[in-house]
Design an enzyme around this catalytic site. Structure first.
Site, PDB file in Angstrom:
ATOM      1  CD  GLU A   1      45.596  36.691  38.393  1.00  0.00           C
ATOM      2  OE1 GLU A   1      44.989  36.998  37.146  1.00  0.00           O
ATOM      3  OE2 GLU A   1      45.984  37.330  38.999  1.00  0.00           O
TER       4      GLU A   1
ATOM      5  CG  ASP B   1      48.960  38.001  37.769  1.00  0.00           C
ATOM      6  OD1 ASP B   1      49.527  37.032  38.065  1.00  0.00           O
ATOM      7  OD2 ASP B   1      48.371  38.164  36.714  1.00  0.00           O
TER       8      ASP B   1
ATOM      9  CG  ASP C   1      48.487  43.300  37.858  1.00  0.00           C
ATOM     10  OD1 ASP C   1      47.498  42.821  38.460  1.00  0.00           O
ATOM     11  OD2 ASP C   1      48.741  43.304  36.954  1.00  0.00           O
TER      12      ASP C   1
ATOM     13  CD  GLU D   1      43.196  42.593  34.878  1.00  0.00           C
ATOM     14  OE1 GLU D   1      41.911  42.045  34.370  1.00  0.00           O
ATOM     15  OE2 GLU D   1      44.124  43.061  34.456  1.00  0.00           O
TER      16      GLU D   1
ATOM     17  CE1 TYR E   1      51.944  39.451  36.175  1.00  0.00           C
ATOM     18  CE2 TYR E   1      52.122  41.846  36.912  1.00  0.00           C
ATOM     19  CZ  TYR E   1      51.330  40.828  36.351  1.00  0.00           C
ATOM     20  OH  TYR E   1      50.068  40.922  36.231  1.00  0.00           O
TER      21      TYR E   1
ATOM     22  NE  ARG F   1      49.045  41.689  31.841  1.00  0.00           N
ATOM     23  CZ  ARG F   1      48.670  40.704  31.844  1.00  0.00           C
ATOM     24  NH1 ARG F   1      49.235  39.745  32.911  1.00  0.00           N
ATOM     25  NH2 ARG F   1      48.094  39.803  30.834  1.00  0.00           N
TER      26      ARG F   1
ATOM     27  CG  HIS G   1      55.342  45.780  39.715  1.00  0.00           C
ATOM     28  ND1 HIS G   1      54.733  46.022  38.592  1.00  0.00           N
ATOM     29  CD2 HIS G   1      54.943  45.766  40.857  1.00  0.00           C
ATOM     30  CE1 HIS G   1      53.416  45.487  39.106  1.00  0.00           C
ATOM     31  NE2 HIS G   1      53.509  45.508  40.593  1.00  0.00           N
TER      32      HIS G   1
END
Length: 765
Positions: free
Chosen positions: A9, A82, A84, A86, A307, A309, A354
């Protein structure tokens, strides 16, 4: 020549990963999202299975062109956005866009996921690719559709019923409700008086207090003593019975353990950064993103943290082993618990794949990295590093003591204290608190035995009043959002930013206060959309989205269950509720001019009290005024410099100011607060003085006192020192994260800059 294309990203992440992979790889960035719903009605079509209409984001076109060009020489495409929902959706959108353009042809597309940007993690991810997860994509599509349907239906409703430009959101509205309800609770609060009685004791070198816990056989509660006369009566009785000393009745000693806090997750990182560093949630996440994507450490681009988040407190086994080895080497083997500490995630739907937020290598301690990081990056990395290390250390041990003392047969007192015997993890890190306790936790008491007499210096009474619950700070608001299940950790920063951007709330002494518009929007939503701003409803909806991501529910039925009753409520409100119903609140008070009922109304400058007979009757007053309209507040000892009329303190859009009483004939105005003098002569007109002023947005600047005749101004504090390079009469003090505080010439064409610390040291020498 590259045979493999890896797409991430962020360009910073691409730069870091590119150094880890061989010459056969090319790493490019999508620069975030590549397509989104069309920005108009009909982007989500409930009548046709909630079909969603997407379009490419304009700013992403040049990045997609670069990806398309690279695809010509690519054998395999790796999507490494990423880890997740999103990120999964961005990978899916990329695949769809490239496929629609016919660029993929027979090229295989594989999804790779890593939670830290290190050479080992990236290489391992590429060795274990997978397909894009349809479940995660559908969960993100459902979230996006819900947010669109709520926003595109509630926001226009607010424009019609309250004011144009307002918005309502699926998660921002319950968050606003939290803040408004807390403010209303504070306003309803009625303080209650109570008194405490405390003995001041002295024994050898120790002076310590003891609080009254029993009087005449009755247990002392918070409201046992409610006035001064009762407190004085209790004090006199106790002094008389004590005869100058209290007798030790009981001594209880025990040892207490305190365990370290779990490693950071997104929400706890935001809370702790707010408490200890004063960072907003948004600022915390921006800095954490930089640490995750990679920092240049002497020519090597390195991702410093995992990460950021995440809602999992788990740590990878190899990371735990590295941390335990480090603790033994740095702090000693006795600081390592026998077994690694394992923490349980409190969040019901934590993504256990995670990890918690931790350093990618504990060997990179904050002190060795300080020169490579900006001040903010160094502070946040230090916080993450210390919390992670402490989480795997032994507990702290305290010796606690509770001593009960008698004042004859009149009453009992209790003295408590504790002594830190073994600091354990506290030697590295201690968790912050939202509200400070009055209790002195580290008070050390003298060694006392039962039956021993302790000299009494005095017995003191102290008046107290109960206090309302505190307003939310960023830390406590994030904690409340997490507890109620409103949104997810990755959305907290955007929720808070949206509430501030819409001017629904403002920060006052780092606490959130709802604005008048925020109150009215909340009242409208809670009255007419009660179900949709209910905390439990919002949390259940989040649970359903999580179930979709796990493949336990289909996303379309979830949207169907939501949409039908919601649309019915929107249509019903649009038809049956008038703007006056929303923005007007009737009062049981008659207008002093025409005797019609008064009401609280919403104007351009906020809420005020006005006559319901408007426009026939123009009576108004401030909401705070309780009686007749107050006369204008005059400025004593001065008149208008333009027309000699009286000057008045007026209220405007940006607060109070001084204006002429003859307005609109005379339009003279000036700031209410006199600008601060700097003592620096204006370098342009050489007659005025540079004064510190505040812009309408609250930013400080420095401008000539002869404004508007002279319009010279600078943003940074001026210094009465000529520029050694170009001779301009002043320099300014400029502070940046990278370069610190410098003396710079305000003339851009000059470019002179020198460290303020270096010049201070030179002057000292």
């Amino acid at each position: 020549m590259s045979h493999y294309l890896l797409i991430v990203e962020s360009p910073a992440k691409a730069k870091t990963i590119n150094k880890y992979l061989g010459k056969d790889f090319q790493v490019l960035a999508s620069y975030g999202h590549v397509r989104d719903l069309i920005p108009k009605e009909g982007a989500v079509d409930p009548a046709h299975g909630f079909a969603m209409k997407y379009e490419p984001i304009a700013r992403s076109s040049k990045h997609l062109d670069a990806i398309a060009k690279a695809l010509e020489k690519t054998d395999i495409v790796y999507l490494a956005t990423d880890p997740d929902r999103e990120g999964e959706a961005i990978s899916w959108h990329l695949q769809q866009l490239l496929a629609d353009k016919g660029l993929l042809k027979d090229k295989p597309v594989q999804r790779v996921v890593f939670h830290e940007i290190t050479q080992r993690a990236v290489a391992e991810a590429i060795q274990h690719p997978r397909d894009i997860s349809t479940d995660l994509v559908n969960a993100q599509q459902a979230r996006r559709a819900l947010d669109y349907l709520v926003g595109f239906n509630l926001s226009p409703l607010l424009w019609r019923k309250v004011r144009r430009g307002l918005s309502a959101g699926r998660v921002q509205s319950p968050a606003l409700r939290l803040i408004v309800e807390r403010e209303e609770e504070i306003e309803r609060f009625e303080a209650r008086e109570y008194w405490s009685v405390q003995a001041q004791l002295a024994m050898e070198t120790h002076r310590f207090p003891a609080r009254l816990i029993q009087f005449d056989g009755e247990k002392i509660e918070q409201f046992s003593i409610t006035d001064q006369s009762s407190a004085e009566r209790v004090r006199s009785r106790l002094l008389e019975a004590a005869q100058g000393a209290l007798s030790v009745e009981q001594v209880l000693r025990k040892q207490k353990r305190r365990n370290p806090a779990a490693p950071f997750i997104t929400s706890t990182l935001q809370q702790e950064a707010a408490r200890k560093l004063g960072f907003t949630a948004k600022r915390t996440m921006q800095i954490a993103q930089q640490l995750y994507e990679g920092i240049d450490l002497g020519g090597e681009q390195v991702g410093l943290i995992t990460y950021m988040r995440t809602d999992s407190v788990a740590l990878a086994q190899d990371a735990v082993q590295e941390i335990r080895t480090f603790i033994g080497d740095r702090y000693g083997a006795d600081q390592i618990p026998a077994q690694p500490r394992v923490y349980k995630t409190r969040a019901k739907n934590a993504q256990e794949a995670h990890e918690a937020i931790r350093p990618t290598s504990v060997e990179r301690d904050p002190d060795t990295l300080r020169r490579a990081l900006s001040p903010d990056q160094a502070k946040l990395y230090d916080l993450i590093w210390k919390r992670t290390v402490a989480s795997q250390m032994v507990h702290a041990t305290y010796d606690t003591v509770a001593i009960t003392l008698k004042a004859g047969d009149a009453g009992q007192f209790r003295a408590t204290g504790q002594t830190l015997v073994h600091p354990g993890f506290i030697a590295v890190y201690q968790e912050g608190r939202d509200e400070q306790s009055d209790e002195d936790e580290n008070r050390e008491l003298p060694a006392l035995a039962e039956g021993q007499a302790v000299p009494l210096e005095d017995i003191q009474n102290e008046q107290h009043f109960t206090e309302p619950p505190p307003r939310f700070s960023e830390a406590t608001l994030v904690k409340a959002l997490e507890e109620f299940g409103i949104g997810r950790p990755s959305t907290y920063a955007s929720i808070i930013s949206t509430l501030q951007d819409r001017e629904y709330v403002v920060l006052d002494r780092k606490r959130f206060v709802p604005t008048d518009v925020g109150r009215i929007v909340n009242r409208f939503l809670t009255q007419h959309f009660t179900q949709y701003v209910d905390y439990q409803f919002t949390a259940r909806l989040e649970d359903q989205l999580d179930a979709i991501s796990r493949g336990e529910r289909d996303w379309v039925p979830v949207l169907e269950d939501f949409w039908a009753p919601f649309k019915h409520r929107v249509d019903e409100t649009l038809e049956n509720v008038s703007r006056a119903d929303v923005t007007t609140e009737a009062l049981e008070e008659a207008c002093p001019k025409c005797s019609k009922p008064l009401a609280i109304r919403l104007g351009r400058r906020g809420r005020f009290i006005g006559c319901s007979g408007y426009p026939d009757c123009d009576y108004t007053r401030n909401l705070e005024d309780k009686g007749e309209e107050a006369p204008p507040e005059r400025v004593e000892g001065r008149v208008c410099p333009e027309c000699s009329s009286a000057l008045e303190i007026k209220h405007g859009r940006y607060g109070k100011f001084i204006g002429c009483s003859s307005y609109p004939k005379c339009k003279h105005i000036e700031p209410l607060v006199k600008p601060l003098e700097t003592g620096v002569t204006c370098p342009e007109c050489k007659e005025g003085e540079l004064l510190q002023r505040k812009s309408r947005y609250g930013k400080l600047f420095y401008s000539c006192s002869r404004y508007p005749t002279c319009k010279y101004a600078v943003w940074n504090p001026p210094l009465a020192e000529p520029c050694p390079q170009c001779g301009w009469p002043i320099l300014t003090l400029k502070t940046t994260k990278r370069r610190g505080t410098e003396k710079v010439c305000p003339r851009k064409e000059c470019g002179y800059a020198v460290s303020a610390e270096d010049t201070a040291l030179a002057n000292a020498d």
